[in-house]
Structures are given as C-alpha cells and as structure tokens.
Design an enzyme around this catalytic site. Structure first.
Site, PDB file in Angstrom:
ATOM      1  CE  LYS A  72      -0.392   0.905   4.865  1.00  0.00           C
ATOM      2  NZ  LYS A  72       0.476   1.939   5.167  1.00  0.00           N
TER       3      LYS A  72
ATOM      4  CG  HIS B 299      -2.000  -1.902   8.797  1.00  0.00           C
ATOM      5  ND1 HIS B 299      -1.536  -2.613   7.737  1.00  0.00           N
ATOM      6  CD2 HIS B 299      -1.133  -0.865   8.959  1.00  0.00           C
ATOM      7  CE1 HIS B 299      -0.438  -2.031   7.261  1.00  0.00           C
ATOM      8  NE2 HIS B 299      -0.181  -0.972   7.983  1.00  0.00           N
TER       9      HIS B 299
HETATM   10  C1  BG6 Z   1       2.594   1.373   8.321  1.00  0.00           C
HETATM   11  C2  BG6 Z   1       2.134   2.806   8.380  1.00  0.00           C
HETATM   12  O1  BG6 Z   1       1.852   0.680   7.362  1.00  0.00           O
HETATM   13  O2  BG6 Z   1       2.419   0.770   9.584  1.00  0.00           O
HETATM   14  C3  BG6 Z   1       2.879   3.556   9.459  1.00  0.00           C
HETATM   15  O3  BG6 Z   1       2.332   3.420   7.126  1.00  0.00           O
HETATM   16  C4  BG6 Z   1       2.830   2.826  10.782  1.00  0.00           C
HETATM   17  O4  BG6 Z   1       2.360   4.859   9.607  1.00  0.00           O
HETATM   18  C5  BG6 Z   1       3.182   1.360  10.613  1.00  0.00           C
HETATM   19  O5  BG6 Z   1       3.729   3.449  11.674  1.00  0.00           O
HETATM   20  C6  BG6 Z   1       2.921   0.601  11.888  1.00  0.00           C
HETATM   21  O6  BG6 Z   1       3.402  -0.702  11.792  1.00  0.00           O
HETATM   22  P1  BG6 Z   1       3.730  -1.536  13.114  1.00  0.00           P
HETATM   23  O7  BG6 Z   1       4.079  -2.895  12.597  1.00  0.00           O
HETATM   24  O8  BG6 Z   1       4.863  -0.841  13.784  1.00  0.00           O
HETATM   25  O9  BG6 Z   1       2.503  -1.511  13.942  1.00  0.00           O
END
Ligand code: BG6
Length: 484
Positions: free
Chosen positions: A158, A250
C-alpha cells in the site's frame, strides 16, 4: 518445497522500506536457512548510481548491530552481503531493466546445474506512482524464460490508490500485465503472530464459536496507537491520513479475521472468499459514528500545509448486516502521537442476565488479544475474591507469550510474508476483490473529509486522543474494565 535458482529483486533498494524492512527480513531468512547460497541471488535496483559495495555498506548497519555481534554473525553477514548485486536504472527505462534481466540471466546460467526451474521475485519497495511503469518494464524485459518452468511474481505494498476509483485504475493497470496468482499485495499486519493466530483461535477451539455472535458479544474494539507523530513522513502522510494509512488496510484486515464466517477449508481462496463476504456486508458508515482528530503540532512539519484537514486520529464504527452481527458495533480506532504504542483487539461480552452477585460494576467479561508490543491474550472474568468473604473480583486468565514461550523469537511480519511469496502461498495477502471491497467501505467518508465537510478536532500529543472518541466508545456500549 520448490528448488532451483531464485532471484530476489528489491526495487527501490536504496530507500527506507528496503533498508529497514526488506533486506533485514531477507537476512533473517538467510540466517535460518530459508535462502540457500547455492540457489539465491539478490539484486538491488534503484536510480542512484552506486556500486555493489556501496549498497552493501548502506544496508549493513540495518542488518546487525555491529558492537554486540560475534565473529560468527559477522561472517554470516558478509556471506549474505556477497549475495547482493546492485543494478542502477530508472523506473521507466528499457535499458535499466534489460541490464537487470541480463544480470539475472547470468546468475541463472551460473546456477543451471541445480535441478529445477528458475524463480524471479520482484519486491516493490517503491512509491505506487511508478508501479504501472515498473510492471510494464518487468513484463517486457524481465520475465522468467526458463524452459524448465518456474515463475515471475511481484510483491506490492500500500498505498494502493487513494479511493475506490484510483485503486481500481491501478489494479487494472497491473492486472493487464500480471495474473492474480502472480500478484502479492502485502499488508504486513497479516504477518503478525497474533493476527495469524486469529483463525486458529476462533475455529480450532470449542470455547469461542458458540459465543461469537450478537447474542453474547456486546461490542468489539480494534485499536492501533502510536506514541510518536509523523516524524519525517509528514508530506507523505498528509496526502493519505490515518484512515488510509492504518484503518482501511491493517485494522480492516484484522476486522475481517475477527468477523468472518468459518471458511470451508484452509485454502487461501476459501479464506479470502470469506473475508470478501464480510466486507461486502458492512453497512454505510454514519457521520455520528466517526470521530476525527489531528494532534497539536502536526502542522509544524514544513512539508504539511498550514490548512491541512488530514486526520492523524480516527475512530470509526463499522456495522455488519448479517445474522451473526446485527447490532454489534465494531469500533476501529487508530491514532498517532498518543499516550502509548499498542495494537489490540478487545471483544467485550454482554452482562450476565439475572446477576445474583451484583458484581456487574466491576466490569464485564472481556477477551483481549494484544498484537503488540508483548504479544498476549487474556480473558477478563469475575472470580471469588480469595478469603473468608463471599465477594467477587475481576481477574484474568492470561496467556502472555513472553512467559509461555520463553526464549522463542517471534518472526518479523515481513520475514514470514516474504517466505510465503517464495513458497507461493497467498493466504496472507490481499486479493483484488478484497481491496475493492475495502475501498468501497471507506471511500464516501474519505471524500467527505477531503472536501472539508468533516473536520478533525485538535488533541494534545501524548493524550488519549479527542474526548469525543471516548464518548463515542461509551455510546457504542463499551464499559471500561479495570485491572489489566
Ligand atoms: C505502516 C504505516 O503501514 O504501519 C505507518 O504506514 C505505521 O504509519 C506502521 O507506523 C505501523 O506498523 P507496526 O508494525 O509498527 O505496527
């Protein structure tokens, strides 16, 4: 598993994603014996004109912490780095990709003694604006041509567009060149241990299935918090905002796994069919079930416009039109610059009817799945307060991974997902119709935010976010529980 020559191409090799996520994941796979020196070659491709060694030096520090490393680890690292070759070229130049193809082919020829076919994996650590041209270049110049079969796959991440139309356009452009089984759309949340555990938890245990419905569950929260802002990414972030950055992908993937029906089997297509079905049953989002926020100081970033309307926080209630879930709010909440870093699912059960203990004020049954940090699952329940009195107290049945699986290292999401792409398992990747259904849910809301019809309220960095969000939670039936 398949054998044969494997060429892993990291496009955008000198960028942030490649250095921080892709190469470290490849190194970890190498260390664990999933990438074999006699089969694999890694190619970095980017515009910057640097040598093989310069690329190796740029990524070295991200792979191993120099100071604490043993001689053995350093030797492993240097062997791994020797597998990497760098090719420089632009993302729309035939020359660059012809050169890349030549390098890959040479590698394949040098390994032709290995039995089996040749496999080519292209990992896009690139901005999506260049996806169409890069796809065209790969299709024209870099496809696997081995007589022995094999494959060519692409891995993309994405943002896939900014709304339904732009995403569909991008899907069409890629879809003209590659078949769906060749396209791996990464959502790294699907590689997290406790997200992968959701299917097992729900469908391999007798405890949950009978209770997993509107008769017993009052509300579900899926929460993502970060305790830092958009540091250094303000320009990128401002174009997208928290809904496109976190919630539409997510948190919605997690939502699917919590809410979907049981698939007929574990075949990736059957699982993805169920995810699409639940997404298609989501009702239009109501304005009164949305709270947007922007943290104070967000616009201090010089790359963020002074009049930015972009939310860095959002709570959105989703409702599913189905026999199982009618009337149960699914509260998706995500925010930057909050008071903690945490991602969790909270399934809150209804009160016990005909309560004889008068204990309801102590809280409800709640099942919490903490995705990060410190993976854990715990059930909050009422027990007798140990002692002479017949009083009750809230306690937990606790499965904390750190304690239960001491010494076990939980693999990084990217590591697992890259291994899946090599193995050809699409279960933990987003199918085109799933992506479309996800955009259908959020596009009307996003357009209203983009037009300035809905505005974020200001919140203080380090806080819980706007107060209105807690009020919305309460209106949705959530009862604050105590203890954990
Ligand atoms: C990414 C986002 O997809 O996921 C970020 O673009 C975010 O903004 C990150 O910080 C968070 O990932 P995780 O695995 O640290 O929760």
């Amino acid at each position: 598993p398949e054998t044969g020559c494997l060429s892993l191409v990291v496009l955008g090799a000198s960028g942030d994603l490649a250095k921080k996520k892709t190469f470290p994941a490849l190194f970890n796979l190498y260390r664990q014996g999933f990438l074999l020196s006699n089969e694999v070659h890694i190619f970095g491709y980017a515009r910057t004109k640097i040598s093989d060694d310069e690329l190796r030096n740029r990524i070295r520090g991200f792979l191993i912490q120099g100071k604490g490393a043993s001689d053995e680890q350093l030797e492993e690292l240097s062997k791994f780095l020797q597998l990497i070759k760098y090719v420089s070229g632009s993302y729309d130049s035939a020359e660059g990709f012809q050169l890349l193809d030549k390098e890959i082919s040479e590698h394949e020829v040098s390994k032709k003694t290995i039995e089996g076919s040749s496999r080519r994996l292209f990992y896009f650590a690139l901005p999506p604006s260049v996806y169409p041209s890069v796809c065209k270049m790969i299709k024209n110049y870099c496809m696997n041509k081995s007589d022995l079969g094999g494959w060519t796959r692409i891995v993309v991440e994405k943002p896939f567009g900014k709304d339904l139309d732009s995403s569909e356009k991008l899907s069409d452009q890629i879809g003209e060149l590659f078949e769906e089984p060749q396209i791996y759309r990464i959502d790294h949340y699907l590689g997290k241990e406790l997200v992968q555990n959701l299917l097992v938890l729900r469908f391999a245990n007798r405890f949950f299935m009978p209770l997993w419905n509107r008769d017993n569950i009052d509300n579900v929260q899926i929460v993502f918090r970060e305790d830092f802002g958009t540091e250094g990414r303000g320009g990128y972030f401002d174009e997208y905002g928290i809904i496109r950055d976190i919630i539409q992908n997510h948190l919605l993937q997690v939502f699917c796994l919590v809410a979907m029906e049981k698939p007929g089997s574990l075949k990736p297509e059957r699982i993805r069919d169920e995810k699409v079905k639940v997404l298609q049953s989501v009702l239009p989002i109501k304005d009164e079930e949305v709270v947007l926020g922007q943290y104070d100081g967000y616009k201090d970033d010089p790359t963020v416009p002074d009049n930015s309307n972009t939310p860095t926080f959002a709570t959105v209630v989703l409702r599913i039109h189905s026999e199982r879930w009618e009337g149960v709010p699914f509260i998706l909440k995500a925010g930057k610059a909050l008071n903690s870093r945490k991602a969790e699912i909270r399934v809150q059960f209804k009160d016990v009817p005909g309560d004889i203990f008068k204990c309801q004020k102590q809280g409800r049954n709640e099942f919490v799945i903490r995705l990060q940090p410190k993976e854990a699952m715990y059930m909050k329940l009422t027990v007798k307060q140990p002692g002479l009195e017949m009083s009750t107290v809230q306690s937990e049945l606790d499965l904390s991974y750190g304690q239960r699986y001491q010494g076990l290292t939980i693999p990084e999401a990217y590591e697992r997902l890259i291994l899946d792409t090599i193995r050809g398992d699409q279960q933990h990747f987003v199918r085109r119709d799933e992506l479309k259904a996800a955009w259908e849910i959020f596009t009307p809301l996003l357009h209203r935010i983009d037009n300035g019809e809905l505005k974020p309220t200001l919140y203080q960095p380090g806080s819980r976010g706007p107060e209105e969000a807690d009020q919305l939670l309460e209106r949705s039936g959530y009862v604050q529980t105590h203890g954990y």
